[in-house]
Design a protein around this motif. Structure first.
Motif, PDB file in Angstrom:
ATOM      1  N   THR A   1     -16.113   6.964  14.608  1.00  0.00           N
ATOM      2  CA  THR A   1     -15.008   6.157  15.124  1.00  0.00           C
ATOM      3  C   THR A   1     -15.254   4.708  14.727  1.00  0.00           C
ATOM      4  OG1 THR A   1     -14.681   7.670  16.969  1.00  0.00           O
ATOM      5  CG2 THR A   1     -13.756   5.458  17.198  1.00  0.00           C
ATOM      6  N   ILE A   2     -14.203   4.080  14.205  1.00  0.00           N
ATOM      7  CA  ILE A   2     -14.269   2.699  13.730  1.00  0.00           C
ATOM      8  C   ILE A   2     -13.205   1.900  14.466  1.00  0.00           C
ATOM      9  CG2 ILE A   2     -13.961   1.201  11.710  1.00  0.00           C
ATOM     10  CD1 ILE A   2     -14.906   3.610  10.011  1.00  0.00           C
ATOM     11  N   GLU A   3     -13.606   0.775  15.030  1.00  0.00           N
ATOM     12  CA  GLU A   3     -12.650  -0.101  15.711  1.00  0.00           C
ATOM     13  C   GLU A   3     -11.761  -0.771  14.669  1.00  0.00           C
ATOM     14  OE1 GLU A   3     -12.128  -0.239  19.026  1.00  0.00           O
ATOM     15  OE2 GLU A   3     -13.627   1.368  19.045  1.00  0.00           O
ATOM     16  N   GLY A   4     -10.493  -0.904  14.981  1.00  0.00           N
ATOM     17  CA  GLY A   4      -9.554  -1.543  14.067  1.00  0.00           C
ATOM     18  C   GLY A   4      -9.179  -0.620  12.918  1.00  0.00           C
ATOM     19  N   ILE A   5      -8.659  -1.225  11.865  1.00  0.00           N
ATOM     20  CA  ILE A   5      -8.211  -0.479  10.691  1.00  0.00           C
ATOM     21  C   ILE A   5      -9.241  -0.666   9.582  1.00  0.00           C
ATOM     22  CG2 ILE A   5      -6.358  -0.193   8.995  1.00  0.00           C
ATOM     23  CD1 ILE A   5      -5.652   0.467  11.986  1.00  0.00           C
ATOM     24  N   PRO A   6      -9.886   0.393   9.137  1.00  0.00           N
ATOM     25  CA  PRO A   6     -10.889   0.272   8.083  1.00  0.00           C
ATOM     26  C   PRO A   6     -10.259  -0.199   6.766  1.00  0.00           C
ATOM     27  CG  PRO A   6     -11.057   2.396   9.194  1.00  0.00           C
ATOM     28  CD  PRO A   6      -9.790   1.753   9.660  1.00  0.00           C
ATOM     29  N   ASP A   7     -10.975  -1.050   6.052  1.00  0.00           N
ATOM     30  CA  ASP A   7     -10.491  -1.528   4.760  1.00  0.00           C
ATOM     31  C   ASP A   7     -10.202  -0.360   3.812  1.00  0.00           C
ATOM     32  OD1 ASP A   7     -10.710  -4.155   5.612  1.00  0.00           O
ATOM     33  OD2 ASP A   7     -12.687  -4.449   4.686  1.00  0.00           O
ATOM     34  N   GLY A   8     -11.047   0.661   3.840  1.00  0.00           N
ATOM     35  CA  GLY A   8     -10.867   1.807   2.961  1.00  0.00           C
ATOM     36  C   GLY A   8      -9.560   2.538   3.199  1.00  0.00           C
ATOM     37  N   TYR A   9      -9.119   2.594   4.446  1.00  0.00           N
ATOM     38  CA  TYR A   9      -7.854   3.244   4.763  1.00  0.00           C
ATOM     39  C   TYR A   9      -6.702   2.525   4.073  1.00  0.00           C
ATOM     40  CZ  TYR A   9      -4.100   5.288   7.583  1.00  0.00           C
ATOM     41  OH  TYR A   9      -2.963   5.935   8.001  1.00  0.00           O
ATOM     42  N   VAL A  10      -6.739   1.207   4.132  1.00  0.00           N
ATOM     43  CA  VAL A  10      -5.703   0.402   3.479  1.00  0.00           C
ATOM     44  C   VAL A  10      -5.827   0.530   1.965  1.00  0.00           C
ATOM     45  CG1 VAL A  10      -4.804  -1.937   3.177  1.00  0.00           C
ATOM     46  CG2 VAL A  10      -5.546  -1.166   5.440  1.00  0.00           C
ATOM     47  N   GLU A  11      -7.047   0.543   1.457  1.00  0.00           N
ATOM     48  CA  GLU A  11      -7.260   0.675   0.008  1.00  0.00           C
ATOM     49  C   GLU A  11      -6.772   2.025  -0.523  1.00  0.00           C
ATOM     50  OE1 GLU A  11     -10.983   0.574  -3.162  1.00  0.00           O
ATOM     51  OE2 GLU A  11     -11.275  -0.255  -1.154  1.00  0.00           O
ATOM     52  N   ALA A  12      -6.895   3.073   0.274  1.00  0.00           N
ATOM     53  CA  ALA A  12      -6.465   4.410  -0.147  1.00  0.00           C
ATOM     54  C   ALA A  12      -4.958   4.620  -0.012  1.00  0.00           C
ATOM     55  CB  ALA A  12      -7.197   5.480   0.669  1.00  0.00           C
ATOM     56  N   ALA A  13      -4.285   3.771   0.717  1.00  0.00           N
ATOM     57  CA  ALA A  13      -2.863   3.955   1.021  1.00  0.00           C
ATOM     58  C   ALA A  13      -1.965   4.114  -0.198  1.00  0.00           C
ATOM     59  CB  ALA A  13      -2.361   2.818   1.903  1.00  0.00           C
ATOM     60  N   PRO A  14      -2.185   3.391  -1.301  1.00  0.00           N
ATOM     61  CA  PRO A  14      -1.271   3.551  -2.441  1.00  0.00           C
ATOM     62  C   PRO A  14      -1.215   4.973  -3.011  1.00  0.00           C
ATOM     63  CG  PRO A  14      -2.501   1.523  -2.668  1.00  0.00           C
ATOM     64  CD  PRO A  14      -3.106   2.281  -1.500  1.00  0.00           C
ATOM     65  N   LYS A  15      -2.149   5.813  -2.656  1.00  0.00           N
ATOM     66  CA  LYS A  15      -2.095   7.207  -3.105  1.00  0.00           C
ATOM     67  C   LYS A  15      -0.950   7.956  -2.430  1.00  0.00           C
ATOM     68  CE  LYS A  15      -6.991   7.426  -4.052  1.00  0.00           C
ATOM     69  NZ  LYS A  15      -7.875   8.366  -4.683  1.00  0.00           N
ATOM     70  N   ALA A  16      -0.530   7.467  -1.252  1.00  0.00           N
ATOM     71  CA  ALA A  16       0.496   8.168  -0.476  1.00  0.00           C
ATOM     72  C   ALA A  16       1.721   7.316  -0.152  1.00  0.00           C
ATOM     73  CB  ALA A  16      -0.120   8.680   0.836  1.00  0.00           C
ATOM     74  N   VAL A  17       1.564   5.999  -0.212  1.00  0.00           N
ATOM     75  CA  VAL A  17       2.646   5.096   0.195  1.00  0.00           C
ATOM     76  C   VAL A  17       3.191   4.385  -1.043  1.00  0.00           C
ATOM     77  CG1 VAL A  17       3.252   3.114   1.631  1.00  0.00           C
ATOM     78  CG2 VAL A  17       1.527   4.752   2.438  1.00  0.00           C
ATOM     79  N   PRO A  18       4.500   4.428  -1.270  1.00  0.00           N
ATOM     80  CA  PRO A  18       5.080   3.717  -2.417  1.00  0.00           C
ATOM     81  C   PRO A  18       4.768   2.219  -2.368  1.00  0.00           C
ATOM     82  CG  PRO A  18       6.682   5.215  -1.447  1.00  0.00           C
ATOM     83  CD  PRO A  18       5.504   5.178  -0.508  1.00  0.00           C
ATOM     84  N   ALA A  19       4.559   1.619  -3.519  1.00  0.00           N
ATOM     85  CA  ALA A  19       4.155   0.217  -3.618  1.00  0.00           C
ATOM     86  C   ALA A  19       5.108  -0.713  -2.871  1.00  0.00           C
ATOM     87  CB  ALA A  19       4.037  -0.192  -5.083  1.00  0.00           C
ATOM     88  N   ASP A  20       6.404  -0.441  -2.950  1.00  0.00           N
ATOM     89  CA  ASP A  20       7.367  -1.336  -2.308  1.00  0.00           C
ATOM     90  C   ASP A  20       7.389  -1.193  -0.779  1.00  0.00           C
ATOM     91  OD1 ASP A  20       8.568   1.187  -2.281  1.00  0.00           O
ATOM     92  OD2 ASP A  20      10.569   0.413  -2.695  1.00  0.00           O
ATOM     93  N   GLN A  21       6.611  -0.249  -0.232  1.00  0.00           N
ATOM     94  CA  GLN A  21       6.553  -0.048   1.216  1.00  0.00           C
ATOM     95  C   GLN A  21       5.181  -0.369   1.807  1.00  0.00           C
ATOM     96  OE1 GLN A  21       8.058   3.876   2.222  1.00  0.00           O
ATOM     97  NE2 GLN A  21       9.542   3.770   0.564  1.00  0.00           N
ATOM     98  N   LEU A  22       4.226  -0.754   0.953  1.00  0.00           N
ATOM     99  CA  LEU A  22       2.858  -0.954   1.424  1.00  0.00           C
ATOM    100  C   LEU A  22       2.743  -2.047   2.481  1.00  0.00           C
ATOM    101  CD1 LEU A  22       0.671  -0.494  -1.764  1.00  0.00           C
ATOM    102  CD2 LEU A  22       0.488   0.776   0.376  1.00  0.00           C
TER     103      LEU A  22
END
Length: 164
Positions: free
Chosen positions: A94-115
């Motif tokens: 368990t990690i407090e807050g939002i891990p940097d890696g989660y945000v870094e991995a997001a472009p694999k699933a989230v379109p660039a214009d919605q990031l």
């Protein structure tokens, strides 16, 4: 499969492309009811492990706490298919807050214009996340040029022997 064999598979250029490219991982685990589950999800490869993040109250977290064995597939569409298959054990942190890696991995699933909107929503919603870290203990690569699934290779070998 020993650690050196796993490392050799993961060091192959096509495996590295799959591990570091824009692809989702298909993450398979056993649910609390004993039935298999598989979810496509963003991930990061840290050089030795696959990192995935999820909501602390998710069904994945409860199931993985009970049975940490997992299987992962990273693949491409098109020909020739490229498929990396992994197995391992999930470690949950368990990690407090939002891990940097989660945000870094997001472009694999989230379109660039919605990031930007996605990240703002995530930061507003989650107080913490669970990191699922998988160290591969088994790996195989099917690139359909230099490696094939065993059953396909066996069939090709049998046909070649019959024609000889």
């Amino acid at each position: 499969m020993n650690a050196d064999q796993v490392e050799a598979v993961l060091a192959r250029p096509i495996a590295q492309e799959l591990l570091t490219g824009p692809h989702l991982v298909r993450f398979a685990y056993t649910g609390l009811d004993g039935a298999p589950r598989v979810v496509p999800i963003g991930f990061l490869w840290n050089g030795t492990q696959v990192d995935i993040w999820t909501v602390p109250g998710s069904a994945k977290v409860r199931a993985l706490a009970a049975d940490p064995r997992v299987a992962l597939t990273i693949d491409t569409a098109g020909m020739p298919p490229r498929v990396l298959l992994l197995r391992g054990t999930a470690e949950l942190t368990t990690i407090e807050g939002i891990p940097d890696g989660y945000v870094e991995a997001a472009p694999k699933a989230v379109p660039a214009d919605q990031l930007e909107q996605w990240e703002a929503g995530v930061r507003a919603l989650y107080d913490s996340m669970v990191q699922i870290r998988v160290t591969p203990t088994w790996a195989t690569l099917h690139d359909f040029e230099t490696t094939l699934p065993r059953a396909v290779q066996d069939l090709l070998d049998a046909k070649a022997a019959a024609q000889a």
